[in-house]
Design an enzyme around this catalytic site. Structure first.
Site, PDB file in Angstrom:
ATOM      1  NE  ARG A 296      29.371  -4.335 -11.733  1.00 52.03           N
ATOM      2  CZ  ARG A 296      30.693  -4.411 -11.761  1.00 52.03           C
ATOM      3  NH1 ARG A 296      31.299  -5.459 -11.228  1.00 52.03           N
ATOM      4  NH2 ARG A 296      31.404  -3.466 -12.306  1.00 52.03           N
ATOM      5  CD  GLU A 360       2.818  -2.034   9.359  1.00 50.71           C
ATOM      6  OE1 GLU A 360       2.056  -2.500   8.483  1.00 50.71           O
ATOM      7  OE2 GLU A 360       3.351  -0.899   9.265  1.00 50.71           O
ATOM      8  CD  GLU A 415       5.133  -1.508  -3.902  1.00 51.17           C
ATOM      9  OE1 GLU A 415       6.323  -1.193  -4.050  1.00 51.17           O
ATOM     10  OE2 GLU A 415       4.456  -1.206  -2.921  1.00 51.17           O
ATOM     11  NE  ARG A 419       5.735  -5.820  -2.098  1.00 57.52           N
ATOM     12  CZ  ARG A 419       6.958  -6.346  -2.232  1.00 57.52           C
ATOM     13  NH1 ARG A 419       7.232  -7.156  -3.224  1.00 57.52           N
ATOM     14  NH2 ARG A 419       7.907  -6.053  -1.380  1.00 57.52           N
ATOM     15  CG  ASN A 423       0.740   0.463   0.308  1.00 54.38           C
ATOM     16  OD1 ASN A 423       1.674   0.205   1.066  1.00 54.38           O
ATOM     17  ND2 ASN A 423       0.896   0.684  -0.982  1.00 54.38           N
ATOM     18  CG  HIS A 426       0.796   1.868   5.162  1.00 53.05           C
ATOM     19  ND1 HIS A 426       0.091   0.889   5.827  1.00 53.05           N
ATOM     20  CD2 HIS A 426       2.089   1.725   5.551  1.00 53.05           C
ATOM     21  CE1 HIS A 426       0.934   0.181   6.575  1.00 53.05           C
ATOM     22  NE2 HIS A 426       2.149   0.666   6.422  1.00 53.05           N
ATOM     23  CG  HIS A 442       5.212   3.000  10.000  1.00 50.22           C
ATOM     24  ND1 HIS A 442       4.879   3.742   8.884  1.00 50.22           N
ATOM     25  CD2 HIS A 442       4.910   1.710   9.706  1.00 50.22           C
ATOM     26  CE1 HIS A 442       4.402   2.933   7.951  1.00 50.22           C
ATOM     27  NE2 HIS A 442       4.411   1.695   8.424  1.00 50.22           N
TER      28      HIS A 442
HETATM   29 ZN   LIG Z   1       3.834  -0.057   7.481  1.00 52.61          ZN
END
Ligand SMILES: [Zn+2]
Ligand SMILES: NC(=O)c1ccc[n+]([C@@H]2O[C@H](COP(=O)([O-])OP(=O)(O)OC[C@H]3O[C@@H](n4cnc5c(N)ncnc54)[C@H](O)[C@@H]3O)[C@@H](O)[C@H]2O)c1
Length: 550
Positions: A296, A360, A415, A419, A423, A426, A442
């Site tokens: 957990r 990025e 998010e 946030r 993106n 993206h 990517h």
């Molecule tokens: Zn990315």
């Protein structure tokens, strides 16, 4: 101008006699242009006699009092490099006056080395016995717990002085960024050579001596760096065991997570244990999810080894794995306890991976680091001159790129809003990755997507011509694609990219929300953009498809 770091606190070098505190301390102070205090020398100067005589005439207790007073006095100053006496920090009252901003480094050496080093020099009052070697061993055992309580350790036994100095400097010059999240905080440390200090970073993050550490890495990265990391963990009194996962996104699966559980159990990991990821974003996502779910949830820390993982995946707390149906469909938020970044490991990373990570970094520049963006423009241009390789970023530049993400996730940890700014590039990027059959990396796809976002902003009248031009040229200068095509594939069909975007969001394409750059350091989120305009921009960037198809 890079933000200058003001020197808060002192750099304190401690350790047993004969571990080189004075020599190393003086050399480090010189390299850092900081003032140096050798506590034993200072005490002798104030007392007007050698320590040996203080011991014999006034007694050890008198010496320890002088030492404690000096500790207190020094802890009200900043910017010093201090070499303590061998027993100084064994006393709890002296450790108690240390402040959070002081950096405390404990030097170590084998008993044999200690004996050799102290025999030549002045007499040591504590070693005036028949069998000094046995006395050294006795004292070391006696002080072991006190030393083990200190976070940072450097073993000097097998290293020449210059190498020890390098390791201490790596610590002193590392940058630390604190990251807050609801219910806690962790530090991200960035510095060249920090791989040798990962154990210390964990100890400084309150992971106690004796903790079992599952070091999770893959079969590419483990052979390169795992041994070094294990050494640093052991030197900091932690107990590592290695868990290896296969390399590649295709292994970012529940099956691999399940194989980790098996390895955790075989290694005796319990609720007090820690999972340490050593690798790129794939390893971090898998190891983080395993740490979030095993028993957990147990402690988790990250040593990202790709540029993408350093500036993006390693902070923010998202972890997870892919399903056959899509990427990152199963996962959990799991905040790391510490993140340690050593840019030196990028030297073994393949160029395409490095470039992909740069997309990025550039993205972060556009979102919130205009000065970094400017530096990337200059570096990018310089690397285009014949014979010039793309430059690696400095720890300070990496830190600024990372800070953009940290600031945003602090504001929006789960998010829900802001946030989304991360993106940028993206929306189109993910679609292009898919349409290329994942032949584009990517970052390459994000590069194309970022250009699309800039051109859309221009077409909507939200940004100037100049902005799209600057963004395109910096991406191109770092070797990233800026047209809607892929080598070996040719141009994409605009309609295919659109369909992939709709699929990616699992909802109607006309409700797609866009992140658009308005300037360098300014983006706007949640913009609706008509399909017609998107297709037209994609075609402008080389995609095929008749104008009527919209
Ligand atoms: Zn990315
Ligand atoms: N959790 C997040 O917030 C987040 C954010 C962005 C991306 N991601 C995830 O990250 C993953 C991509 O990460 P990545 O680009 O780092 O890929 P990766 O982890 O697959 O690493 C790329 C390749 O480089 C190798 N490698 C790593 N470090 C190396 C080194 N120092 N020297 C030599 N080789 C090295 C790896 O073994 C791999 O073959 C994706 O799965 C993506 O979903 C997660």
């Amino acid at each position: 101008m890079p933000e200058t770091q003001e020197t808060k606190g002192n750099l304190i070098i401690t350790g047993f006699m004969g571990t080189g505190k004075s020599v190393i301390g003086r050399a480090v102070a010189e390299r850092l242009a900081r003032r140096f205090v050798d506590m034993d020398t200072e005490i002798e100067a104030r007392a007007g006699k050698r320590i040996r005589r203080i011991f014999s005439e006034d007694g050890e207790a008198a010496f320890r009092d002088m030492e404690a007073r000096l500790c207190e006095e020094l802890s009200s100053r900043d910017g010093y490099v201090i070499a303590t006496g061998g027993g100084t920090l064994v006393a709890p009252r002296n450790r108690a006056v240390m402040r959070e901003e002081d950096m405390l480094i404990c030097l170590h050496a084998e008993p044999g080395d200690i004996l050799r080093r102290v025999s030549g020099g002045e007499e040591r009052p504590l070693l005036q016995v028949r069998d000094p070697r046995a006395e050294i061993e006795r004292l070391l055992t006696l002080r072991q717990d006190a030393y083990a309580a200190l976070p940072w350790h450097v073993d000097t036994s097998r290293l020449p002085v210059e190498r020890v100095v390098e390791r201490v400097l790596a610590l002193a010059e590392a940058r630390t960024v604190r990251t807050d999240y609801p219910g806690g905080a962790y530090h991200v440390q960035v510095g060249t050579g920090l791989l040798h200090h990962i154990g210390g970073a964990l100890r400084a993050a309150a992971i106690p001596a004796g903790t079992r550490v599952a070091l999770v890495s893959n079969d590419v990265v483990a052979p390169l760096y795992a041994a070094e990391v294990e050494q640093s963990l052991s030197a900091a009194y932690l107990h590592p065991f290695r868990c290896v996962v296969p390399d590649g996104e295709r292994h970012k699966t529940l099956r691999t997570v399940s194989s980790l559980y098996e390895q955790f159990l075989a290694g005796g990991l319990d609720r007090t244990g820690l999972v340490l990821s050593l690798g790129g974003g794939v390893t971090g996502d898998i190891a983080g999810f395993a740490a979030a779910s095993f028993l957990r949830g147990i402690y988790f820390a990250q040593v990202p080894t790709t540029l993408l993982a350093m500036v993006d995946a390693s902070v923010g707390g998202k972890t997870g794995v892919d399903l056959r149906q899509g990427k990152n469909l199963v996962g959990a938020f799991k905040q790391p306890h510490a993140v340690v970044i050593d840019p030196q490991v990028l030297s073994t990373l393949a160029d395409p991976e490095l470039r992909s990570g740069m997309a990025e970094v550039i993205k972060h520049g556009i979102i919130g680091a205009p000065s970094l963006f400017g530096e990337l423009e200059v570096l990018g241009r310089a690397s285009q001159a014949p014979g010039n390789q793309p430059r690696l970023l400095s720890p300070e530049q990496l830190t600024r790129a990372l800070r953009v993400k940290i600031d945003i996730v602090e504001e929006d940890p789960y998010e829900h809003g802001r946030r989304a700014a991360l993106n940028l590039g993206h929306t189109v990027g993910h679609a292009i990755e898919r349409v290329s059959g994942y032949t584009l990396r990517h970052g390459e796809a994000v590069s194309i997507g970022t250009v699309a976002a800039a051109r859309i902003a221009l077409r909507l009248g939200r940004a100037e011509h100049q902005l799209a031009r600057r963004i395109e040229s910096v991406l191109a200068a770092w070797g990233l694609p800026i047209r809607c095509e892929a080598p070996g594939h040719g141009p994409f069909r605009a309609e295919d990219v659109w369909q992939a975007m709709a699929h990616d969001k699992k909802r109607q394409a006309d409700s797609l929300r866009w992140v658009l750059p308005l300037g360098i350091g300014r983006v706007i989120i949640n913009v609706g953009v008509p399909k017609r305009l998107v297709l037209s921009v994609l075609r402008e960037m080389g995609a095929t498809g008749s104008v009527r198809s919209s």
